[in-house]
Design a protein around this motif. Structure first.
Motif, PDB file in Angstrom:
ATOM      1  N   HIS A 184       7.974   7.760  22.181  1.00 20.62           N
ATOM      2  CA  HIS A 184       7.120   8.606  21.346  1.00 20.62           C
ATOM      3  C   HIS A 184       6.572   7.838  20.136  1.00 20.62           C
ATOM      4  O   HIS A 184       5.509   8.149  19.621  1.00 20.62           O
ATOM      5  N   PHE A 185       7.321   6.847  19.667  1.00 24.58           N
ATOM      6  CA  PHE A 185       6.955   6.102  18.459  1.00 24.58           C
ATOM      7  C   PHE A 185       6.370   4.724  18.768  1.00 24.58           C
ATOM      8  O   PHE A 185       6.051   3.971  17.852  1.00 24.58           O
ATOM      9  N   LYS A 186       6.253   4.377  20.031  1.00 23.10           N
ATOM     10  CA  LYS A 186       5.773   3.063  20.455  1.00 23.10           C
ATOM     11  C   LYS A 186       4.394   2.769  19.849  1.00 23.10           C
ATOM     12  O   LYS A 186       3.526   3.623  19.801  1.00 23.10           O
ATOM     13  N   GLY A 187       4.245   1.536  19.397  1.00 21.46           N
ATOM     14  CA  GLY A 187       2.957   1.095  18.861  1.00 21.46           C
ATOM     15  C   GLY A 187       2.843   1.153  17.349  1.00 21.46           C
ATOM     16  O   GLY A 187       1.822   0.741  16.798  1.00 21.46           O
ATOM     17  N   LEU A 188       3.869   1.630  16.655  1.00 21.55           N
ATOM     18  CA  LEU A 188       3.805   1.672  15.194  1.00 21.55           C
ATOM     19  C   LEU A 188       3.883   0.260  14.623  1.00 21.55           C
ATOM     20  O   LEU A 188       4.722  -0.543  15.032  1.00 21.55           O
ATOM     21  N   GLY A 189       3.015  -0.022  13.695  1.00 25.36           N
ATOM     22  CA  GLY A 189       2.990  -1.338  13.073  1.00 25.36           C
ATOM     23  C   GLY A 189       3.364  -1.265  11.607  1.00 25.36           C
ATOM     24  O   GLY A 189       3.476  -0.186  11.027  1.00 25.36           O
ATOM     25  N   ILE A 190       3.549  -2.416  11.018  1.00 23.91           N
ATOM     26  CA  ILE A 190       3.879  -2.503   9.603  1.00 23.91           C
ATOM     27  C   ILE A 190       2.572  -2.549   8.807  1.00 23.91           C
ATOM     28  O   ILE A 190       1.593  -3.141   9.248  1.00 23.91           O
ATOM     29  N   VAL A 191       2.561  -1.881   7.680  1.00 22.99           N
ATOM     30  CA  VAL A 191       1.383  -1.884   6.809  1.00 22.99           C
ATOM     31  C   VAL A 191       1.815  -2.197   5.388  1.00 22.99           C
ATOM     32  O   VAL A 191       2.983  -2.025   5.034  1.00 22.99           O
ATOM     33  N   THR A 192       0.887  -2.638   4.574  1.00 26.36           N
ATOM     34  CA  THR A 192       1.202  -2.914   3.171  1.00 26.36           C
ATOM     35  C   THR A 192       1.044  -1.636   2.346  1.00 26.36           C
ATOM     36  O   THR A 192       0.378  -0.683   2.762  1.00 26.36           O
ATOM     37  N   PHE A 193       1.633  -1.655   1.180  1.00 26.03           N
ATOM     38  CA  PHE A 193       1.510  -0.535   0.259  1.00 26.03           C
ATOM     39  C   PHE A 193       0.045  -0.281  -0.089  1.00 26.03           C
ATOM     40  O   PHE A 193      -0.421   0.854  -0.091  1.00 26.03           O
ATOM     41  N   GLU A 194      -0.699  -1.347  -0.321  1.00 20.76           N
ATOM     42  CA  GLU A 194      -2.118  -1.169  -0.656  1.00 20.76           C
ATOM     43  C   GLU A 194      -2.899  -0.555   0.507  1.00 20.76           C
ATOM     44  O   GLU A 194      -3.781   0.278   0.296  1.00 20.76           O
ATOM     45  N   GLU A 195      -2.588  -0.932   1.741  1.00 16.35           N
ATOM     46  CA  GLU A 195      -3.266  -0.339   2.893  1.00 16.35           C
ATOM     47  C   GLU A 195      -2.988   1.161   2.978  1.00 16.35           C
ATOM     48  O   GLU A 195      -3.879   1.947   3.300  1.00 16.35           O
ATOM     49  N   ILE A 196      -1.768   1.554   2.648  1.00 16.49           N
ATOM     50  CA  ILE A 196      -1.423   2.984   2.650  1.00 16.49           C
ATOM     51  C   ILE A 196      -2.208   3.710   1.566  1.00 16.49           C
ATOM     52  O   ILE A 196      -2.784   4.766   1.805  1.00 16.49           O
ATOM     53  N   LEU A 197      -2.243   3.135   0.367  1.00 18.60           N
ATOM     54  CA  LEU A 197      -2.997   3.752  -0.725  1.00 18.60           C
ATOM     55  C   LEU A 197      -4.485   3.857  -0.370  1.00 18.60           C
ATOM     56  O   LEU A 197      -5.112   4.883  -0.607  1.00 18.60           O
ATOM     57  N   ARG A 198      -5.026   2.805   0.187  1.00 22.41           N
ATOM     58  CA  ARG A 198      -6.440   2.797   0.552  1.00 22.41           C
ATOM     59  C   ARG A 198      -6.748   3.915   1.551  1.00 22.41           C
ATOM     60  O   ARG A 198      -7.750   4.607   1.442  1.00 22.41           O
ATOM     61  N   LYS A 199      -5.871   4.115   2.514  1.00 20.36           N
ATOM     62  CA  LYS A 199      -6.104   5.100   3.579  1.00 20.36           C
ATOM     63  C   LYS A 199      -5.875   6.532   3.102  1.00 20.36           C
ATOM     64  O   LYS A 199      -6.614   7.445   3.477  1.00 20.36           O
ATOM     65  N   PHE A 200      -4.849   6.745   2.283  1.00 19.61           N
ATOM     66  CA  PHE A 200      -4.436   8.112   1.962  1.00 19.61           C
ATOM     67  C   PHE A 200      -4.608   8.501   0.500  1.00 19.61           C
ATOM     68  O   PHE A 200      -4.141   9.555   0.078  1.00 19.61           O
ATOM     69  N   ALA A 201      -5.291   7.685  -0.281  1.00 16.87           N
ATOM     70  CA  ALA A 201      -5.452   7.948  -1.713  1.00 16.87           C
ATOM     71  C   ALA A 201      -5.952   9.363  -1.970  1.00 16.87           C
ATOM     72  O   ALA A 201      -6.968   9.788  -1.421  1.00 16.87           O
TER      73      ALA A 201
ATOM     74  N   ASP B  59       1.446 -11.598   8.340  1.00 17.64           N
ATOM     75  CA  ASP B  59       0.644 -11.594   9.573  1.00 17.64           C
ATOM     76  C   ASP B  59       1.534 -11.623  10.813  1.00 17.64           C
ATOM     77  O   ASP B  59       1.251 -10.948  11.800  1.00 17.64           O
ATOM     78  N   GLN B  60       2.607 -12.386  10.772  1.00 14.87           N
ATOM     79  CA  GLN B  60       3.530 -12.427  11.909  1.00 14.87           C
ATOM     80  C   GLN B  60       4.241 -11.082  12.091  1.00 14.87           C
ATOM     81  O   GLN B  60       4.408 -10.613  13.214  1.00 14.87           O
ATOM     82  N   LEU B  61       4.649 -10.464  10.992  1.00 16.96           N
ATOM     83  CA  LEU B  61       5.319  -9.156  11.078  1.00 16.96           C
ATOM     84  C   LEU B  61       4.390  -8.108  11.673  1.00 16.96           C
ATOM     85  O   LEU B  61       4.832  -7.213  12.389  1.00 16.96           O
ATOM     86  N   LYS B  62       3.111  -8.224  11.371  1.00 14.13           N
ATOM     87  CA  LYS B  62       2.139  -7.251  11.886  1.00 14.13           C
ATOM     88  C   LYS B  62       1.980  -7.326  13.405  1.00 14.13           C
ATOM     89  O   LYS B  62       1.432  -6.413  14.009  1.00 14.13           O
ATOM     90  N   GLU B  63       2.479  -8.381  14.017  1.00 17.93           N
ATOM     91  CA  GLU B  63       2.417  -8.526  15.467  1.00 17.93           C
ATOM     92  C   GLU B  63       3.509  -7.711  16.176  1.00 17.93           C
ATOM     93  O   GLU B  63       3.402  -7.430  17.366  1.00 17.93           O
ATOM     94  N   PHE B  64       4.549  -7.333  15.452  1.00 11.78           N
ATOM     95  CA  PHE B  64       5.682  -6.640  16.062  1.00 11.78           C
ATOM     96  C   PHE B  64       5.436  -5.137  16.183  1.00 11.78           C
ATOM     97  O   PHE B  64       4.675  -4.552  15.414  1.00 11.78           O
ATOM     98  N   ASP B  65       6.117  -4.524  17.122  1.00  7.62           N
ATOM     99  CA  ASP B  65       6.091  -3.070  17.321  1.00  7.62           C
ATOM    100  C   ASP B  65       7.302  -2.494  16.586  1.00  7.62           C
ATOM    101  O   ASP B  65       8.445  -2.788  16.928  1.00  7.62           O
TER     102      ASP B  65
END
Length: 195
Positions: free
Chosen positions: A28-45, A14-20
């Motif tokens: 150009h890349f500002k605002g990118l956050g950290i995501v979990t592997f499961e969140e990636i699978l859920r979004k792009f399965a 949760d703390q890591l998710k607060e960082f940019d």
């Protein structure tokens, strides 16, 4: 890589998710956050092919007592839960880890990564020996002959990396199927505009 300081393991997720995680790369890349592997699978399965590179597997010395990583099974289970067996591939520079992952998940494709060997024919030779379906070439340590040998043996070629659209198009002309890029949009637009 982020606007945080210190060691990753000193923070909760949760703390890591607060960082940019993009701002240091550029505006150009500002605002990118950290995501979990499961969140990636859920979004792009089942909508995109995913290159899964577990960096710690490249460091065989980090493994306790040379035992297979218990994460192999956990990662494979997540991939199967989202029906992504044919939409992901596991990439590593470690032949040992690729072999071990195959024992845990023979239904999931694997990709040989560059292990520091500057011989252009090393990667397709390793992929053939391991029975891997892909190689991830690392510039400048490959040639047209590297790509030809891989393709003649049914191995798909990726390249790390190209942000320049003209360079990306040259790689496609060589027979490379996937180009890893930091500036996806620039490369994607070049490919899309090509007839």
């Amino acid at each position: 890589m982020s606007n945080g300081t210190g060691k990753v393991w000193d923070y909760t997720l949760d703390q890591l998710k607060e960082f940019d995680f993009g701002v240091k790369k550029g505006e150009h890349f500002k605002g990118l956050g950290i995501v979990t592997f499961e969140e990636i699978l859920r979004k792009f399965a089942c909508t995109t092919i995913m290159n899964i590179h577990v960096k710690i597997w490249d460091e065989e010395t980090t493994k306790k007592e040379n035992a297979p990583d218990p994460q192999y099974e956990k990662i494979a289970e997540l991939i199967r839960r989202y029906g992504c067996e044919k939409h992901v591939y596991m990439m590593s520079t470690s032949d040992k880890c690729l072999d071990e992952f195959h024992l845990a998940a023979p239904d999931i494709h694997r990709c040989v990564g560059w292990d520091g060997n500057k011989d252009p024919m090393s990667m397709p030779t390793r992929a053939i020996k391991l029975g891997c379906e892909k190689i991830q070439l690392f510039k400048p340590y490959f040639t047209q002959e590297t790509v030809n040998m891989a393709r003649e043996n049914g191995i798909i070629c990726n390249v790390f990396w190209a942000d320049d659209p003209d360079e990306a198009l040259r790689y496609l002309d060589m027979g490379i199927k996937t180009i890893l890029a930091n500036d996806y949009l620039a490369v994607a637009n070049a490919v899309k505009n090509r007839k």
